[in-house]
Structure formats: C-alpha cells, structure tokens
Design a protein around this motif. Structure first.
Motif, PDB file in Angstrom:
ATOM      1  N   LEU A  69       7.480  -2.525 -26.986  1.00 58.98           N
ATOM      2  CA  LEU A  69       8.573  -3.446 -27.426  1.00 58.98           C
ATOM      3  C   LEU A  69       9.426  -3.269 -28.656  1.00 58.98           C
ATOM      4  N   THR A  70       8.673  -2.957 -29.672  1.00 59.76           N
ATOM      5  CA  THR A  70       9.273  -2.843 -30.942  1.00 59.76           C
ATOM      6  C   THR A  70       9.891  -1.471 -30.827  1.00 59.76           C
ATOM      7  N   LYS A  71       9.325  -0.271 -30.288  1.00 59.22           N
ATOM      8  CA  LYS A  71       9.819   0.983 -30.231  1.00 59.22           C
ATOM      9  C   LYS A  71      10.889   1.234 -29.440  1.00 59.22           C
ATOM     10  N   LEU A  72      11.100   0.594 -28.597  1.00 58.49           N
ATOM     11  CA  LEU A  72      11.796   0.753 -27.088  1.00 58.49           C
ATOM     12  C   LEU A  72      13.222   1.284 -27.591  1.00 58.49           C
ATOM     13  N   ASP A  73      13.706   0.787 -28.759  1.00 60.59           N
ATOM     14  CA  ASP A  73      15.179   1.215 -29.058  1.00 60.59           C
ATOM     15  C   ASP A  73      15.022   2.708 -29.859  1.00 60.59           C
ATOM     16  N   LYS A  74      13.871   2.954 -30.336  1.00 60.37           N
ATOM     17  CA  LYS A  74      13.687   4.529 -31.184  1.00 60.37           C
ATOM     18  C   LYS A  74      13.581   5.589 -30.185  1.00 60.37           C
ATOM     19  N   PHE A  75      13.054   5.193 -29.144  1.00 56.75           N
ATOM     20  CA  PHE A  75      12.882   6.418 -28.085  1.00 56.75           C
ATOM     21  C   PHE A  75      14.081   7.112 -28.004  1.00 56.75           C
ATOM     22  N   LYS A  76      14.463   8.297 -28.155  1.00 53.23           N
ATOM     23  CA  LYS A  76      15.307   9.222 -27.728  1.00 53.23           C
ATOM     24  C   LYS A  76      15.100  10.298 -26.647  1.00 53.23           C
ATOM     25  N   THR A  77      13.880  10.421 -26.233  1.00 55.37           N
ATOM     26  CA  THR A  77      13.625  11.546 -25.155  1.00 55.37           C
ATOM     27  C   THR A  77      12.660  10.844 -24.296  1.00 55.37           C
ATOM     28  N   LYS A  78      12.520  11.438 -22.898  1.00 57.64           N
ATOM     29  CA  LYS A  78      11.418  10.991 -22.158  1.00 57.64           C
ATOM     30  C   LYS A  78      10.012  11.345 -22.382  1.00 57.64           C
ATOM     31  N   LYS A  79      10.226  12.519 -23.320  1.00 58.25           N
ATOM     32  CA  LYS A  79       8.603  12.947 -23.698  1.00 58.25           C
ATOM     33  C   LYS A  79       8.060  11.888 -24.597  1.00 58.25           C
ATOM     34  N   GLU A  80       9.168  11.107 -25.552  1.00 61.33           N
ATOM     35  CA  GLU A  80       8.495  10.176 -26.438  1.00 61.33           C
ATOM     36  C   GLU A  80       8.090   8.920 -25.577  1.00 61.33           C
ATOM     37  N   VAL A  81       8.563   8.596 -24.521  1.00 62.55           N
ATOM     38  CA  VAL A  81       8.614   7.424 -23.555  1.00 62.55           C
ATOM     39  C   VAL A  81       7.203   7.627 -22.733  1.00 62.55           C
ATOM     40  N   MET A  82       7.163   8.642 -22.336  1.00 60.14           N
ATOM     41  CA  MET A  82       5.685   8.976 -21.483  1.00 60.14           C
ATOM     42  C   MET A  82       4.371   8.158 -21.678  1.00 60.14           C
ATOM     43  N   PRO A  83       3.874   8.612 -22.945  1.00 59.33           N
ATOM     44  CA  PRO A  83       2.674   7.798 -23.378  1.00 59.33           C
ATOM     45  C   PRO A  83       2.565   6.189 -22.956  1.00 59.33           C
ATOM     46  N   GLY A  85       5.013   4.599 -21.400  1.00 59.93           N
ATOM     47  CA  GLY A  85       4.929   4.176 -19.910  1.00 59.93           C
ATOM     48  C   GLY A  85       3.793   4.180 -19.311  1.00 59.93           C
ATOM     49  N   ILE A  86       2.844   5.279 -19.382  1.00 56.20           N
ATOM     50  CA  ILE A  86       1.499   5.258 -18.897  1.00 56.20           C
ATOM     51  C   ILE A  86       0.456   3.998 -19.450  1.00 56.20           C
ATOM     52  N   LEU A  87       0.605   3.700 -20.950  1.00 57.88           N
ATOM     53  CA  LEU A  87      -0.240   2.654 -21.354  1.00 57.88           C
ATOM     54  C   LEU A  87       0.207   1.194 -20.697  1.00 57.88           C
ATOM     55  N   CYS A  92      -0.474  -3.157 -19.365  1.00 59.58           N
ATOM     56  CA  CYS A  92       0.362  -4.411 -19.430  1.00 59.58           C
ATOM     57  C   CYS A  92       0.985  -5.065 -18.399  1.00 59.58           C
ATOM     58  N   SER A  93       2.297  -4.306 -18.065  1.00 57.28           N
ATOM     59  CA  SER A  93       3.021  -4.632 -17.177  1.00 57.28           C
ATOM     60  C   SER A  93       3.304  -3.499 -16.076  1.00 57.28           C
ATOM     61  N   ILE A  94       2.926  -3.804 -14.894  1.00 56.66           N
ATOM     62  CA  ILE A  94       2.877  -2.659 -13.864  1.00 56.66           C
ATOM     63  C   ILE A  94       4.647  -2.063 -13.922  1.00 56.66           C
ATOM     64  N   VAL A  95       5.211  -3.068 -13.638  1.00 58.59           N
ATOM     65  CA  VAL A  95       6.903  -2.824 -13.457  1.00 58.59           C
ATOM     66  C   VAL A  95       7.531  -2.134 -14.521  1.00 58.59           C
ATOM     67  N   ALA A  96       7.239  -2.901 -15.968  1.00 58.19           N
ATOM     68  CA  ALA A  96       7.813  -2.251 -17.192  1.00 58.19           C
ATOM     69  C   ALA A  96       7.152  -0.869 -17.133  1.00 58.19           C
ATOM     70  N   GLY A  97       6.054  -0.574 -17.032  1.00 58.32           N
ATOM     71  CA  GLY A  97       5.338   0.812 -16.954  1.00 58.32           C
ATOM     72  C   GLY A  97       6.023   1.691 -16.084  1.00 58.32           C
ATOM     73  N   ILE A  98       6.522   1.285 -14.955  1.00 60.51           N
ATOM     74  CA  ILE A  98       6.917   2.320 -13.782  1.00 60.51           C
ATOM     75  C   ILE A  98       8.534   2.440 -14.532  1.00 60.51           C
ATOM     76  N   LEU A  99       9.287   1.513 -15.065  1.00 62.36           N
ATOM     77  CA  LEU A  99      10.610   1.494 -15.431  1.00 62.36           C
ATOM     78  C   LEU A  99      10.661   2.483 -16.750  1.00 62.36           C
ATOM     79  N   LEU A 100       9.500   2.407 -17.505  1.00 62.74           N
ATOM     80  CA  LEU A 100       9.380   3.537 -18.869  1.00 62.74           C
ATOM     81  C   LEU A 100       9.354   4.816 -18.162  1.00 62.74           C
TER      82      LEU A 100
END
Length: 167
Positions: A69-83, A85-87, A92-100
């Motif tokens: 939640l705190t790093k969401l605004d700092k992500f710039k690429t999908k490569k940064e988001v993937m780990p 999203g998987i975690l 945590c939240s299946i829906v939030a993970g899928i959306l990430l």
C-alpha cells in the motif's frame, strides 16, 4: 483489461481499496484467532500451536499489505510490481494481487503524467497572469502620465482583461 479502460477506473485507487479491505479483514481475523489461541493454550497445546502459526501468517500478510500500500505510488514499471502482486495474491487480497499483476505501465504512471500536465498548466497560467499584470501596470502608468485619457484607459483595460479571460 478492456472492462477497466471502458469505465475509466483508476486502477491504483481500486488496488488501494482492496488492500485496505484486506488489511481490515486480516485485523479482524488476527483478533479472532488470537482469542482462540489463548482459549486453547491451557487445554489443547496442539490446537494452540495451529492458531499460533495462523497468527504468524496473518502478521506476515499484514506487513506485506501495508508495504504494498505504501509503495503503490512509487511503482513505475510492471517489473517492480510483479513481486508485490504475487505476494499479495498468496498472502493478502486475491483481488488486489490480480489487479497488481494486470496493471499496465500507463496506469502506473498516470499520476505522474497528470501531475506534469497540472504543473505545465500552472506555469502557463502564472506566465499569462504575470503578462496581464505587466500590461495593466504599463497602462496605469500611461494614465498617470496623462498620455491616455480615462475612457481610453478603461477600453484598453477591458480589452486586456478580456484577452486574458479568453486564454
């Protein structure tokens, strides 16, 4: 993906909402499982051990959710988001993970683009306001020096202000 773009949903806000819902449900689960842990601690140590493991899992889930939640605004690429999203998908939240995992880089950088546009608009407004101020000051000086009459001053002033409003 087409569904999200069709309704013009802000993906980051949607992910935030599902992460917050996940954090709230983790918090409630933490207290419920903690109650059962304390209840079974005295009578059934094996069940208490099970609840202790569940508590550790919930703490890990809570930490992952908060960090994401705190790093969401700092992500710039999908490569940064993937780990993250998987975690989130696992802990945590299946829906939030899928959306990430499906968020586009355009959605990740949307806030930056909007901020850049806002800054440029503010600069343009600031420059045009400064320009307006300069023109009105020159006009006022011409009036004080009696180089233009009051009616000419008023006409020119109205025209300058109208040009500013039309920009």
């Amino acid at each position: 993906m087409v569904f999200v773009n069709f309704y013009n949903v802000d993906m980051k806000m949607t992910i935030r909402i599902f992460l917050i819902i996940g954090i709230c449900s983790i918090g409630v689960s933490f207290f419920i499982i903690g109650f059962f842990f304390l209840l079974f601690l005295a009578y059934a140590q094996i069940l208490a051990l099970f609840f202790l493991i569940a508590e550790v899992y919930l703490v890990a889930s809570l930490i992952i959710s908060i960090i994401t939640l705190t790093k969401l605004d700092k992500f710039k690429t999908k490569k940064e988001v993937m780990p993250y999203g998987i975690l989130c998908l696992i802990f945590c939240s299946i829906v939030a993970g899928i959306l990430l995992l499906v968020i586009s880089e355009e959605d990740l950088n949307k806030d930056d683009n909007n901020q850049n546009v806002k800054e440029e608009n503010e600069k343009l407004k600031g420059m045009s306001f400064e320009n307006l101020e300069l023109k009105l000051n020159k006009l006022e000086r011409l009036k004080r020096l009696d180089l233009i009459k009051d009616d000419e001053y008023q006409k020119l002033k109205d025209r300058i202000i109208e040009e500013y409003d039309n920009q």
